[in-house]
Every structure is written in C-alpha cells, then in structure tokens.
Write a protein that holds these residues in place. Structure first.
Motif, PDB file in Angstrom:
ATOM      1  N   ALA A 184      22.663  10.511  58.686  1.00 50.88           N
ATOM      2  CA  ALA A 184      21.582  11.231  59.356  1.00 50.88           C
ATOM      3  C   ALA A 184      21.059  12.364  58.478  1.00 50.88           C
ATOM      4  O   ALA A 184      21.780  12.913  57.631  1.00 50.88           O
ATOM      5  N   HIS A 185      19.811  12.707  58.664  1.00 52.01           N
ATOM      6  CA  HIS A 185      19.185  13.795  57.914  1.00 52.01           C
ATOM      7  C   HIS A 185      20.047  15.057  58.011  1.00 52.01           C
ATOM      8  O   HIS A 185      20.550  15.397  59.086  1.00 52.01           O
ATOM      9  N   PRO A 186      20.226  15.782  56.896  1.00 46.91           N
ATOM     10  CA  PRO A 186      21.158  16.928  56.890  1.00 46.91           C
ATOM     11  C   PRO A 186      20.739  18.097  57.771  1.00 46.91           C
ATOM     12  O   PRO A 186      21.581  18.925  58.136  1.00 46.91           O
ATOM     13  N   THR A 187      19.464  18.161  58.127  1.00 46.92           N
ATOM     14  CA  THR A 187      18.989  19.250  58.979  1.00 46.92           C
ATOM     15  C   THR A 187      18.570  18.781  60.367  1.00 46.92           C
ATOM     16  O   THR A 187      18.904  19.402  61.380  1.00 46.92           O
ATOM     17  N   ASP A 188      17.871  17.659  60.418  1.00 51.90           N
ATOM     18  CA  ASP A 188      17.263  17.202  61.670  1.00 51.90           C
ATOM     19  C   ASP A 188      18.114  16.190  62.433  1.00 51.90           C
ATOM     20  O   ASP A 188      17.882  15.969  63.626  1.00 51.90           O
ATOM     21  N   GLY A 189      19.082  15.547  61.758  1.00 50.87           N
ATOM     22  CA  GLY A 189      19.780  14.457  62.401  1.00 50.87           C
ATOM     23  C   GLY A 189      18.823  13.327  62.690  1.00 50.87           C
ATOM     24  O   GLY A 189      17.768  13.196  62.046  1.00 50.87           O
ATOM     25  N   CYS A 190      19.112  12.495  63.686  1.00 50.51           N
ATOM     26  CA  CYS A 190      18.185  11.425  64.036  1.00 50.51           C
ATOM     27  C   CYS A 190      18.461  10.908  65.438  1.00 50.51           C
ATOM     28  O   CYS A 190      19.580  11.030  65.959  1.00 50.51           O
ATOM     29  N   ILE A 191      17.430  10.359  66.036  1.00 51.32           N
ATOM     30  CA  ILE A 191      17.547   9.618  67.286  1.00 51.32           C
ATOM     31  C   ILE A 191      16.828   8.294  67.090  1.00 51.32           C
ATOM     32  O   ILE A 191      15.676   8.261  66.642  1.00 51.32           O
TER      33      ILE A 191
END
Length: 216
Positions: A184-191
């Motif tokens: 997952a993106h290091p700042t935003d994560g993901c859904i």
C-alpha cells in the motif's frame, strides 16, 4: 483522474455479452462509471453484438451484478448519468445503491494488522467472492497467487506490486498465472474493490492457516 490500467478486452467482452460472473461484473460496472474509455469500448461491443443478432439496439441484459447493478447497462452510463457523476464521495456508479458514496461510513471488519475488509453479499447462485479491502499506509500484503480470475479496482490511495502501480480508477485484471506482493502507498494506504473466482493461494503458512476464517 488519469486511469492507466483497464480490464482486459476479453473481460470487457464477457461483460458486454452478459457472461462475466457476478462478482467480477460488479467490479467492471464500477470501473465503467469512472472510465469513459471503457464505457465506449463496451458500448461498441454491445452494438456489434446487436448487429450480429440482427437488432440495431443493444439489449439491456441482466448481468447478475448483485443488487448494486441490477438493471444497469452501459447504455445507462452516458455523460449525463447521475451514477458516474462525481458526488464528492469515494464511490461512483451503480454500486452506490448498495454501499453509499463514502467509504468511511462503512462498518469495516479487521482482518489482521493494518488490514480491514467489508464483505459484499452475492446472489445465492453466484460463486466467487466480492469485498472491499482497506490497507494501512505502507502495509505489505502476503505474497499470493490466484485460483482463477481476480479483478481489483482502486477506490482510494494506491498500491504497487510486481505488475505495476495502481491508482484510483485503475483495475488489476489478474489470472491464475500471476503471483504478487501488493504494498500500500506509504502515506495514503489504499482501499480496493476486489472480486475473485477462487480463494487466493498464499505462500505464507500463517496466511494459509487463517484463510478459512477470512474467506479470502
């Protein structure tokens, strides 16, 4: 929004023909609400199919796309349709009938450290699995393959794996030959909205042990 990864043409053809399994169709119709390119491709495929059967008007098909997309065809997803117009939420398209527009309003269930899911019910006769998956920033998912087709649509944030980087609107269209380790993106994560025909094939012993409890 620039969408770089789209469903394969074979997947779109199956959707247009009404032969794509219910869970996979739910992902495709949600992507179509976000992607004018694929709406045009499927509209052409539907028109071609109509010409081949001697009818100039594409048929409105019941694709069995859960309660979220029943009765919806690409013909309904034109540039003035409320179901793909941005409303300020994370979710657009027919699936909002089932989930609403804001991912933060859902009752997420914890799967493990940094991972939550929201299972979506399919019809009684449908096979496969459909669910939302939320992954914390920088979280690495266990390496795995797939027993059949899997479609993953990014709704928020992004992730990277051996295939590439996937952002909002992108679809990862994977078959049983692909093995990957999403991060997952290091700042935003993901859904993501994920549909699969079969359960994942995890390499990790721990992931295989808990798999019966998660259904993934």
């Amino acid at each position: 929004m620039s969408i770089l990864h789209h469903p394969d043409d074979a997947t779109l053809m199956s959707y247009a023909a009404g032969s794509l399994p219910e869970a996979l169709s739910a992902v495709v119709v949600t992507h179509l609400a976000m992607c004018s390119r694929c709406r045009a491709v499927v509209a052409d495929m539907e028109m071609l199919g109509a010409v081949l059967i001697g009818d100039e008007t594409p048929a409105v098909m019941d694709r069995g796309v859960t309660r979220a997309a029943v009765g919806t065809s690409v013909a309904d997803l034109d540039d003035t349709d409320d179901y793909h117009r941005s409303s300020g939420g994370d979710i657009n398209g027919p699936i909002t009938r089932l989930l609403g527009e804001d991912l933060d309003d859902l009752h997420w269930k914890r799967l493990g450290f940094g991972v939550w899911h929201y299972p979506i019910s399919l019809s009684e006769t449908a096979g496969g699995d459909l669910r939302l998956l939320k992954v914390a920033p920088g979280q690495v998912m266990p390496e795995h393959g797939h027993g059949g087709s899997e479609l993953t649509l990014l709704l928020r944030g992004s992730y990277s794996d051996e295939v590439g980087t996937f952002q909002v609107g992108d679809v990862a269209d994977l078959d049983d030959e692909i093995e990957h380790t999403p991060i997952a993106h290091p700042t935003d994560g993901c859904i993501c909205l994920i549909a699969s025909e079969e359960r994942a094939r995890f390499k990790s012993l721990f992931a295989r042990i808990v798999q019966p409890l998660t259904g993934i």
